[in-house]
Design an enzyme around this catalytic site. Structure first.
Site, PDB file in Angstrom:
ATOM      1  N   PHE A 122       0.854  -1.096  -0.083  1.00 15.54           N
ATOM      2  CA  PHE A 122       0.027   0.126  -0.162  1.00 15.54           C
ATOM      3  C   PHE A 122       1.189   1.287   0.014  1.00 15.54           C
ATOM      4  O   PHE A 122       1.601   1.365   0.770  1.00 15.54           O
ATOM      5  CB  PHE A 122      -0.898   0.071   1.283  1.00 15.54           C
ATOM      6  CG  PHE A 122      -1.803   1.228   1.152  1.00 15.54           C
ATOM      7  CD1 PHE A 122      -3.124   1.318   0.188  1.00 15.54           C
ATOM      8  CD2 PHE A 122      -1.579   2.365   2.024  1.00 15.54           C
ATOM      9  CE1 PHE A 122      -3.665   2.275   0.072  1.00 15.54           C
ATOM     10  CE2 PHE A 122      -2.267   3.468   1.898  1.00 15.54           C
ATOM     11  CZ  PHE A 122      -3.355   3.595   0.915  1.00 15.54           C
ATOM     12  N   ASP A 207       9.292   2.735   1.674  1.00 15.57           N
ATOM     13  CA  ASP A 207       8.026   3.406   2.209  1.00 15.57           C
ATOM     14  C   ASP A 207       8.022   3.138   3.692  1.00 15.57           C
ATOM     15  O   ASP A 207       7.479   2.186   4.172  1.00 15.57           O
ATOM     16  CB  ASP A 207       6.862   3.027   1.251  1.00 15.57           C
ATOM     17  CG  ASP A 207       5.544   3.447   2.004  1.00 15.57           C
ATOM     18  OD1 ASP A 207       5.501   4.155   3.121  1.00 15.57           O
ATOM     19  OD2 ASP A 207       4.517   3.722   0.914  1.00 15.57           O
ATOM     20  N   LYS A 236       2.487   9.827   8.443  1.00 13.67           N
ATOM     21  CA  LYS A 236       1.940   9.444   9.664  1.00 13.67           C
ATOM     22  C   LYS A 236       2.300   9.932  11.045  1.00 13.67           C
ATOM     23  O   LYS A 236       1.830  11.113  11.635  1.00 13.67           O
ATOM     24  CB  LYS A 236       1.712   7.640   9.586  1.00 13.67           C
ATOM     25  CG  LYS A 236       0.741   7.300   8.559  1.00 13.67           C
ATOM     26  CD  LYS A 236       0.053   6.031   8.889  1.00 13.67           C
ATOM     27  CE  LYS A 236      -1.067   5.719   7.668  1.00 13.67           C
ATOM     28  NZ  LYS A 236      -0.480   5.151   6.616  1.00 13.67           N
TER      29      LYS A 236
HETATM   30  C1  LIG Z   1      -0.820   5.264   5.212  1.00 13.95           C
HETATM   31  C2  LIG Z   1       0.137   4.952   4.159  1.00 13.95           C
HETATM   32  C3  LIG Z   1       0.537   5.678   2.939  1.00 13.95           C
HETATM   33  C4  LIG Z   1      -0.553   6.823   2.628  1.00 13.95           C
HETATM   34  O1  LIG Z   1      -0.388   7.990   3.369  1.00 13.95           O
HETATM   35  P1  LIG Z   1      -1.395   9.065   3.308  1.00 13.95           P
HETATM   36  O2  LIG Z   1      -1.162  10.136   4.300  1.00 13.95           O
HETATM   37  O3  LIG Z   1      -2.675   8.226   3.824  1.00 13.95           O
HETATM   38  O4  LIG Z   1      -1.579   9.475   1.931  1.00 13.95           O
HETATM   39  C5  LIG Z   1       1.460   5.022   2.025  1.00 13.95           C
HETATM   40  N1  LIG Z   1       2.229   3.998   2.537  1.00 13.95           N
HETATM   41  C6  LIG Z   1       1.917   3.473   3.575  1.00 13.95           C
HETATM   42  C7  LIG Z   1       2.840   2.088   3.947  1.00 13.95           C
HETATM   43  C8  LIG Z   1       0.977   3.782   4.532  1.00 13.95           C
HETATM   44  O5  LIG Z   1       0.633   3.147   5.783  1.00 13.95           O
END
Ligand SMILES: *Cc1c(COP(=O)(O)O)cnc(C)c1O
Length: 388
Positions: A122, A207, A236
């Site tokens: 994701f 990421d 986050k």
């Molecule tokens: C939450 C998340 C995203 C997206 O972040 P947003 O602030 O919702 O755009 C991307 N990569 C990972 C691994 C995430 O957990």
């Protein structure tokens, strides 16, 4: 009646106050919050140091623009680069934007466009990051995606090697897949990815939006392994609840983001930077991180021991305070049961219960949560057996 687009399935809980690990709803009911806004409030709700920094900044200046020198951005960038393999930082407002910046810089720097990502990954909901995400359900209905992403099975280095071609710019991965089910990458896989990147001159993009900012007991989760990413993305937990994202890159990428090549109005906003500076000052120190690791092990062990003989549970896994209880059946209905008992958690796919307590959680709070989790999972297991 609601005038909101129904993009979210919402619970009938409205949080009216919050402090540390505890939140209180509209009926005065108290919960232990093991969601933390989905790995956002890593220092717990309204952490005093972050609150103070925001209050002080509110009384100075909120927002100018990136046309000006912004010392706070320099200070947060120094904190991030000191504790990572990166040398330069681009600030934005969310995780998707951080990944968007990573995808853009990787393509511009290499002059190539293919980026290999992984199934069940994701990376966000913008067009590029949705295209990077290896889950069809997230992409459905939106027409043509951004081309040249290829998704290979996670923890399968041979499949990755097969996918590399002369148009490949980068490999992008989560060290522990969060939304995809709290799936940890194995050391051998991750280290093979690193060597393939070096061998084929591909950029490695990690990421760390969910796994970063101390969540796993290191500043960034890749630091548990022999990895040296070119690009790290964070968001986050970076502002402890204030929206902020960052793309951190190595020296060699510097000139790719030359003046005018990328930007955003709000990125590095002074309130966001004040929150991030205070958050990182608390989290990026060894004794704090060691406690995260200890508390994580304590929680993991307790759950593993008490659920070891429960047929419903497949595995309890994770690192630091990012823990998944993987089950053999759909356990979505357990979420409301836990809520009744005063515990808030989220799922990561229908079969995985995901625990993301604040990193400041106490052992007593971990014990309370573990006892609710174990009791209700064992009960669900018993009921399941009775009806089948
Ligand atoms: C939450 C998340 C995203 C997206 O972040 P947003 O602030 O919702 O755009 C991307 N990569 C990972 C691994 C995430 O957990």
């Amino acid at each position: 009646m609601s005038a909101l687009f129904p993009t979210y399935n919402r619970w009938n809980i409205s949080i009216e106050s919050a402090e540390g690990t505890t939140v209180i709803d509209q009926n005065g009911k108290k919960y232990l919050d093991f969601i933390s806004g989905i790995a956002v409030c890593n220092l717990g709700h309204r952490h005093p140091a972050v609150q103070k920094a925001l209050e002080e900044q509110l009384n100075k200046v909120w927002h100018v623009s990136n046309l000006f020198q912004i010392d706070l951005q320099e200070e947060v960038a120094a904190q991030l680069t000191e504790k990572s393999s990166g040398d330069y930082v681009f600030f934005c407002n969310s995780g998707a934007e951080a990944n968007e910046a990573a995808i853009k810089i990787a393509r511009k720097y290499t002059g190539k466009s293919k980026i290999i990502t992984f199934k069940q990954s994701f990376h966000g909901r913008t067009f590029a990051t949705m295209s990077a995400t290896g889950q069809e359900k997230i992409q459905q209905g939106y027409g043509d995606l951004l081309p040249t992403f290829e998704y290979v099975p996670y923890n399968d280095a041979a499949a990755l090697e097969q996918a590399v071609d002369e148009n490949t710019a980068a490999v992008m991965l989560e060290v522990i897949q969060g939304e995809g089910g709290v799936n940890p990458g194995t050391a051998s896989f991750l280290e093979k990815v690193q060597s393939l990147c070096k061998q084929h001159k591909l950029l490695l993009i990690v990421d760390e939006i969910q796994t970063g900012i101390g969540r796993t007991g290191k500043p960034f989760a890749y630091q548990h392994f022999a990895l040296d990413p070119d690009i790290i993305t964070a968001a986050k937990g970076l502002g402890n609840g204030f929206p902020v994202g960052a793309m951190i890159g190595k020296e060699h990428l510097k000139d790719t983001f030359s003046p005018g090549s990328h930007g955003t109005t709000f990125g590095g906003n002074m309130l966001a930077m004040a929150a991030a500076k205070a958050t990182l000052s608390e989290i990026f120190n060894d004794s704090f991180l060691q406690e995260v690791e200890e508390k994580g092990n304590y929680l993991l062990k307790q759950l593993q021991e008490k659920l070891a003989s429960c047929p419903l549970v497949e595995e309890v896994r994770g690192k630091g305070l990012m823990v998944g209880i993987s089950c053999k059946e759909d356990v979505v209905s357990l979420i409301s049961t836990f809520q009744e008992k005063g515990l808030l958690i989220v799922i990561a796919g229908p079969k995985v219960l995901r625990l993301l307590p604040p990193l400041t959680v106490t052992k007593e709070e971990l014990d309370q949560a573990a006892s609710i989790l174990v009791e209700e999972i064992l009960l669900k297991n018993k009921k399941g057996l009775a009806t089948s």
